[in-house]
Design an enzyme around this catalytic site. Structure first.
Site, PDB file in Angstrom:
ATOM      1  N   GLU A 291     -40.827 -12.841 -10.554  1.00  0.00           N
ATOM      2  CA  GLU A 291     -41.497 -13.941 -11.319  1.00  0.00           C
ATOM      3  C   GLU A 291     -42.649 -14.720 -10.701  1.00  0.00           C
ATOM      4  OE1 GLU A 291     -37.349 -15.464 -13.476  1.00  0.00           O
ATOM      5  OE2 GLU A 291     -38.013 -16.180 -11.566  1.00  0.00           O
ATOM      6  N   PRO A 292     -43.730 -13.823 -10.520  1.00  0.00           N
ATOM      7  CA  PRO A 292     -44.551 -14.433  -9.525  1.00  0.00           C
ATOM      8  C   PRO A 292     -45.444 -15.194 -10.440  1.00  0.00           C
ATOM      9  CG  PRO A 292     -45.639 -12.242 -10.388  1.00  0.00           C
ATOM     10  CD  PRO A 292     -43.752 -12.285 -10.765  1.00  0.00           C
ATOM     11  N   CYS A 362     -57.670 -45.108  -9.708  1.00  0.00           N
ATOM     12  CA  CYS A 362     -57.069 -46.500  -9.133  1.00  0.00           C
ATOM     13  C   CYS A 362     -55.994 -46.235  -8.285  1.00  0.00           C
ATOM     14  CB  CYS A 362     -57.236 -47.540 -10.164  1.00  0.00           C
ATOM     15  SG  CYS A 362     -58.662 -47.881 -11.105  1.00  0.00           S
TER      16      CYS A 362
HETATM   17  C1  LIG Z   1     -41.761 -21.886  -9.954  1.00  0.00           C
HETATM   18  C2  LIG Z   1     -40.824 -20.574 -10.113  1.00  0.00           C
HETATM   19  C3  LIG Z   1     -41.453 -19.379 -10.135  1.00  0.00           C
HETATM   20  C4  LIG Z   1     -42.863 -19.127  -9.659  1.00  0.00           C
HETATM   21  O1  LIG Z   1     -42.991 -19.349  -8.301  1.00  0.00           O
HETATM   22  P1  LIG Z   1     -44.405 -19.025  -7.592  1.00  0.00           P
HETATM   23  O2  LIG Z   1     -43.910 -19.694  -6.117  1.00  0.00           O
HETATM   24  O3  LIG Z   1     -45.329 -19.725  -8.247  1.00  0.00           O
HETATM   25  O4  LIG Z   1     -44.529 -17.719  -7.464  1.00  0.00           O
HETATM   26  C5  LIG Z   1     -40.760 -18.280 -10.325  1.00  0.00           C
HETATM   27  N1  LIG Z   1     -39.469 -18.170 -10.969  1.00  0.00           N
HETATM   28  C6  LIG Z   1     -38.759 -19.570 -10.941  1.00  0.00           C
HETATM   29  C7  LIG Z   1     -37.217 -19.648 -11.212  1.00  0.00           C
HETATM   30  C8  LIG Z   1     -39.313 -20.734 -10.439  1.00  0.00           C
HETATM   31  O5  LIG Z   1     -38.869 -21.989 -10.389  1.00  0.00           O
END
Ligand SMILES: *Cc1c(COP(=O)(O)O)cnc(C)c1O
Length: 432
Positions: A291-292, A362
């Site tokens: 999940e990048p 501000c």
């Molecule tokens: C935030 C998150 C990601 C992506 O993280 P990156 O550091 O932006 O790659 C993927 N999976 C889950 C579950 C996340 O919470």
């Protein structure tokens, strides 16, 4: 010469992004402006799709974590590149669906989904629900029963792997608002509960061990912990899980000192840990999901500002004040995030002027970077903050009623608008 290869210098001595002159972009579209190099986003997607083919025999999928930057244009690019899409809210899901993203390739995350969000996801037919806890599992099963559907789920677990990063973005440990831990026994309990539910089908497990990770070891450790646990699940319940999601967290380069390893290094290491641990535990190799978020969009993005004033305080410091700030980039005030900055119209000149880049809000903390070297700026110059593609627009606020900036996607030097600049009328849209 720049931290991101989305950026270069042209003959006019101006900074370019995706081949387009940033000074011209600022003139044409106004400032502040988010500029995204579309080709770079596509290359980053392909890094993942080809790694999955190369190291996992195509048995897997990369879900772009859209929380990093969610809008229709980016969802369409991810769809065209064959990516999956990870959403964490009804709003992100709605955006993806409106962009025409195939629901089957969507994974629905979030640690506290509402009944309404669950309903939206089940009704749309998202491919996988990433279930965070027992309450959510009950609610999801009830909703699926009502709609007479069966939904495919992964359970979000904490493998207890510490990725040695900033506390705010460390999410793999036991004391966490995300998921349930393996060590406390709660993960196995949640699996037993899932097995009793008639309208969910548990196909895999998920873990996310942190963000901005620069080396392969935490991923290898997480892979080993998760595979061993999957073997334990089979031993205790007879359930054979055939999918594993390893979350995001692949590091990117914000400043020259950042040195993330190439993606291939992570993938090679994960694939060999996967094969070894599966063979040790006699488990068939599962499909592997990633999940990048940041990896896909961060380095593709640059924010352009116009310099208003340069304020020198004798004996203290100088401030370079720009026409945006914490509303469009809250990462400095939140995390002390570092960035590479350059004066776009003087990009070929030496950076020899010590200054603090500050916004127009501000709030004394409304800074973008402190005590950095820049080309000597003056009113009207265009300042570019690099590597702002992730968690800038998506975290933007309207503090001081600043309208959100526009975004353009640049490809082969051609810019096309992706998000319209907000107007004052937009700010009043919901005021009664
Ligand atoms: C935030 C998150 C990601 C992506 O993280 P990156 O550091 O932006 O790659 C993927 N999976 C889950 C579950 C996340 O919470």
């Amino acid at each position: 010469m720049f931290v991101s290869d989305a950026c270069a210098l042209n003959d006019a001595g101006h900074l370019t992004v995706g081949g387009a002159d940033t000074v011209e972009l600022a003139e044409r579209f106004g400032t502040p402006l988010y500029v995204m190099d579309e080709e770079k986003i596509r290359r980053n997607c392909r890094d993942f799709t080809s790694a999955i083919n190369k190291y996992f025999h195509g048995n897997g999928l990369a879900y772009y974590a859209s929380k990093a930057l969610c809008c229709k244009a980016i969802c369409r690019v991810a769809a065209e590149e064959g990516m999956g899409l990870d959403v964490v809210s009804g709003g992100e899901l709605y955006t993806a669906l409106e962009a025409g993203f195939p629901p089957q390739r969507i994974a629905f995350h979030g640690n506290n989904k509402s009944e309404e969000e669950i309903f939206l996801g089940v009704e749309a037919g998202v491919g996988r629900f990433m279930v965070d806890n027992a309450d959510e599992l009950e609610a999801l099963d009830a909703c699926a029963a009502k709609l007479n559907k069966t939904v495919c789920i992964h359970l979000r677990l904490s493998p207890g792997v510490d990725a040695h990063v900033h506390d705010f973005i460390k999410t793999g440990k036991i004391d966490s608002k995300f998921g349930v831990a393996i060590q406390t026994g709660q993960a196995m309990e949640l699996i037993r509960l899932a097995l009793q539910k008639k309208h969910v089908q548990l196909t895999g497990l998920h873990c996310h061990i942190g963000s901005q990770i620069f080396s392969e070891e935490p991923f290898v450790l997480a892979t080993q912990v998760m595979i061993r646990f999957m073997a334990e699940v089979r031993a205790q319940t007879g359930l054979l899980l055939q999918e594993l999601t390893l979350g995001g967290g692949f590091g990117v380069r914000y400043v020259p000192a950042d040195d993330p390893k190439p993606l291939d290094v992570y993938m090679q290491a994960i694939s060999s840990a996967l094969e070894t641990t599966c063979s040790d535990t006699d488990l068939p190799v599962p499909a592997l999901f990633f999940e990048p978020g940041r990896y896909i969009v961060a380095a593709a993005g640059v924010t352009l500002y116009k310099v208003g004033c340069v304020k020198e305080i004798p004996g203290y410091r100088s401030y370079t004040l720009v026409d945006g700030g914490m509303p469009d980039n809250p990462r400095y005030i939140l995390y002390g995030a570092e960035y590479d900055v350059t004066v776009a119209n003087k990009a070929s000149l030496p950076k020899n002027y010590l200054t603090t880049l500050a916004g127009k809000c501000c709030e004394s903390g409304d800074l973008i970077q402190e005590n950095i070297l820049l080309q000597k700026p003056q009113r009207g110059d265009i300042v570019a903050v690099l590597t702002t593609g992730a968690y800038n627009y998506s975290m933007a606020s309207h503090y001081n009623r600043l309208p959100n900036p526009a975004m353009v996607l640049v490809r082969n030097g051609e810019a096309k608008p992706a998000i319209r600049r907000e107007t004052y009328q937009d700010l009043l849209r919901n005021d009664l």
